[in-house]
Design a protein around this motif. Sequence first.
Motif, mmCIF file in Angstrom:
data_model
loop_
_atom_site.group_PDB
_atom_site.id
_atom_site.type_symbol
_atom_site.label_atom_id
_atom_site.label_comp_id
_atom_site.label_asym_id
_atom_site.label_seq_id
_atom_site.Cartn_x
_atom_site.Cartn_y
_atom_site.Cartn_z
ATOM 1 N N PRO A 145 26.616 158.863 -38.073
ATOM 2 C CA PRO A 145 27.258 157.539 -37.983
ATOM 3 C C PRO A 145 28.768 157.755 -37.826
ATOM 4 O O PRO A 145 29.342 158.606 -38.506
ATOM 5 N N ASP A 146 29.373 157.007 -36.915
ATOM 6 C CA ASP A 146 30.794 157.220 -36.620
ATOM 7 C C ASP A 146 31.662 156.394 -37.565
ATOM 8 O O ASP A 146 31.765 155.173 -37.419
ATOM 9 N N ALA A 147 32.287 157.077 -38.516
ATOM 10 C CA ALA A 147 33.133 156.355 -39.476
ATOM 11 C C ALA A 147 34.281 155.657 -38.755
ATOM 12 O O ALA A 147 34.686 154.556 -39.141
ATOM 13 N N ALA A 148 34.792 156.276 -37.685
ATOM 14 C CA ALA A 148 35.924 155.676 -36.960
ATOM 15 C C ALA A 148 35.511 154.340 -36.339
ATOM 16 O O ALA A 148 36.283 153.385 -36.327
ATOM 17 N N PHE A 149 34.283 154.281 -35.835
ATOM 18 C CA PHE A 149 33.768 153.058 -35.208
ATOM 19 C C PHE A 149 33.815 151.885 -36.193
ATOM 20 O O PHE A 149 34.193 150.773 -35.851
ATOM 21 N N VAL A 150 33.455 152.171 -37.424
ATOM 22 C CA VAL A 150 33.385 151.118 -38.433
ATOM 23 C C VAL A 150 34.787 150.788 -38.959
ATOM 24 O O VAL A 150 35.151 149.618 -39.107
ATOM 25 N N LEU A 151 35.587 151.830 -39.197
ATOM 26 C CA LEU A 151 36.921 151.602 -39.777
ATOM 27 C C LEU A 151 37.886 150.977 -38.774
ATOM 28 O O LEU A 151 38.721 150.159 -39.142
ATOM 29 N N ASP A 152 37.747 151.367 -37.503
ATOM 30 C CA ASP A 152 38.643 150.840 -36.464
ATOM 31 C C ASP A 152 38.574 149.319 -36.385
ATOM 32 O O ASP A 152 39.515 148.683 -35.930
ATOM 33 N N MET A 164 26.619 144.266 -36.312
ATOM 34 C CA MET A 164 26.370 145.501 -37.090
ATOM 35 C C MET A 164 25.265 145.283 -38.113
ATOM 36 O O MET A 164 24.388 146.122 -38.280
ATOM 37 N N ILE A 165 25.334 144.145 -38.804
ATOM 38 C CA ILE A 165 24.321 143.874 -39.836
ATOM 39 C C ILE A 165 22.942 143.758 -39.186
ATOM 40 O O ILE A 165 21.961 144.341 -39.669
ATOM 41 N N ILE A 185 31.132 148.331 -44.872
ATOM 42 C CA ILE A 185 31.662 149.704 -44.820
ATOM 43 C C ILE A 185 31.036 150.542 -45.942
ATOM 44 O O ILE A 185 30.621 151.680 -45.732
ATOM 45 N N ASN A 186 30.956 149.960 -47.115
ATOM 46 C CA ASN A 186 30.355 150.698 -48.233
ATOM 47 C C ASN A 186 28.911 151.086 -47.947
ATOM 48 O O ASN A 186 28.493 152.213 -48.234
ATOM 49 N N TYR A 187 28.145 150.177 -47.359
ATOM 50 C CA TYR A 187 26.754 150.514 -47.024
ATOM 51 C C TYR A 187 26.695 151.600 -45.957
ATOM 52 O O TYR A 187 25.864 152.514 -46.028
ATOM 53 N N VAL A 188 27.602 151.517 -44.971
ATOM 54 C CA VAL A 188 27.603 152.536 -43.921
ATOM 55 C C VAL A 188 27.945 153.908 -44.522
ATOM 56 O O VAL A 188 27.365 154.931 -44.165
ATOM 57 N N PHE A 189 28.875 153.924 -45.475
ATOM 58 C CA PHE A 189 29.311 155.207 -46.041
ATOM 59 C C PHE A 189 28.376 155.753 -47.124
ATOM 60 O O PHE A 189 28.308 156.950 -47.337
ATOM 61 N N ARG A 190 27.706 154.880 -47.830
ATOM 62 C CA ARG A 190 26.890 155.359 -48.959
ATOM 63 C C ARG A 190 25.401 155.163 -48.731
ATOM 64 O O ARG A 190 24.587 155.777 -49.370
ATOM 65 N N TRP A 203 28.782 161.931 -47.060
ATOM 66 C CA TRP A 203 30.104 162.148 -46.464
ATOM 67 C C TRP A 203 30.193 161.357 -45.175
ATOM 68 O O TRP A 203 29.173 161.156 -44.508
ATOM 69 N N ALA A 204 31.399 160.895 -44.862
ATOM 70 C CA ALA A 204 31.611 160.156 -43.613
ATOM 71 C C ALA A 204 32.260 161.095 -42.594
ATOM 72 O O ALA A 204 33.094 161.931 -42.952
ATOM 73 N N TYR A 205 31.865 160.968 -41.333
ATOM 74 C CA TYR A 205 32.361 161.853 -40.273
ATOM 75 C C TYR A 205 32.908 161.040 -39.115
ATOM 76 O O TYR A 205 32.452 159.924 -38.843
ATOM 77 N N ASP A 206 33.876 161.650 -38.431
ATOM 78 C CA ASP A 206 34.327 161.129 -37.142
ATOM 79 C C ASP A 206 34.401 162.335 -36.195
ATOM 80 O O ASP A 206 34.049 163.462 -36.597
ATOM 81 N N HIS A 207 34.852 162.101 -34.964
ATOM 82 C CA HIS A 207 34.904 163.196 -33.994
ATOM 83 C C HIS A 207 35.766 164.350 -34.514
ATOM 84 O O HIS A 207 35.362 165.517 -34.463
ATOM 85 N N GLU A 208 36.929 164.008 -35.044
ATOM 86 C CA GLU A 208 37.859 165.044 -35.505
ATOM 87 C C GLU A 208 37.209 165.919 -36.589
ATOM 88 O O GLU A 208 37.340 167.148 -36.572
ATOM 89 N N LYS A 209 36.500 165.274 -37.522
ATOM 90 C CA LYS A 209 35.907 166.034 -38.623
ATOM 91 C C LYS A 209 34.794 166.971 -38.116
ATOM 92 O O LYS A 209 34.663 168.109 -38.570
#
Length: 247
Positions: A145-152, A164-165, A185-190, A203-209
């Motif tokens: 799952p792309d954390a950047a997609f959700v946080l952006d 998203m839901i 966001i919390n559901y996506v991350f946990r 753990w949350a990941y993006d391209h950089e990570k």
Amino acid sequence: MKYLDTTTSAIDDLSKQIADLLRNPAISHGLARTLRATAKEVGLYRNHRASQKAWPDGRIDEAPTKVQIGGGAHRIDGFYNIDAVPPADLLWDVREGIPLRDATVRFLFSEHFLEHIDYPRSAKLYASEAYRVLTPGGQVITGVPDAAFVLDQYPAPPQQTAEMIERWYSKRSCLGDINTYLDLINYVFRDQDDDATYNPHYWAYDHEKLVQLFTEAGFSTVEPWDFDPALANTKREWGSVYVIARK
Ligand SMILES: C[S@@+](CC[C@H](N)C(=O)[O-])C[C@H]1O[C@@H](n2cnc3c(N)ncnc32)[C@H](O)[C@@H]1O
């Protein structure tokens, strides 16, 4: 093997005690949460232990060249499947390493698996094990799952939140508890860590990570991977990030 047998009876006792305690209505919510998580780990351990007994040196006899890790019910033609739970060709807890011999795999694939193992210990071990089992020039594709997609998109407009839901949680029991974008966001991350049906995200990941993780493990290149439904689960296309790393 002697230690495995001793562990077996201790685990069986533990399992029974947990089941008894969980039936007790007086048990506190916090302890029940921990016991449910432990019961889940015991289940994984049992699967792993059965395979470990067959392959005590941690390496199976087969030498598949295309391997999917954590594929669940998603099969890919010609791929050997390793997962902690059925259905899979081999039940193995990959937090204990990849049970394949050095430099034997040409192609390794996983999606929506990495975020389910703890970071740094198990995620870094997975990246280094991927490097070990791949042949020179071999490749590992990893989607999460792309954390950047959700946080952006924070704070997302209601229409985007609804999409998203709908895509990720419409069949879940948590709908009434996604009350703000930060809840989402919390559901996506946990994920639903207190629901036995779902595996938590650690753990949350993006391209950089992902680039950093596989570069640190020794891979010579780590590039974005263009989603290919011939390999990947089509339901993962939206909101995921994939990389392909070459040894
Ligand atoms: C969210 S599912 C993803 C399934 C599939 N890749 C997909 O995208 O539909 C995560 C998968 O990783 C597997 N998994 C989680 N932890 C694991 C571990 N420690 N070792 C092996 N597999 C594991 C789970 O059993 C499950 O099949």
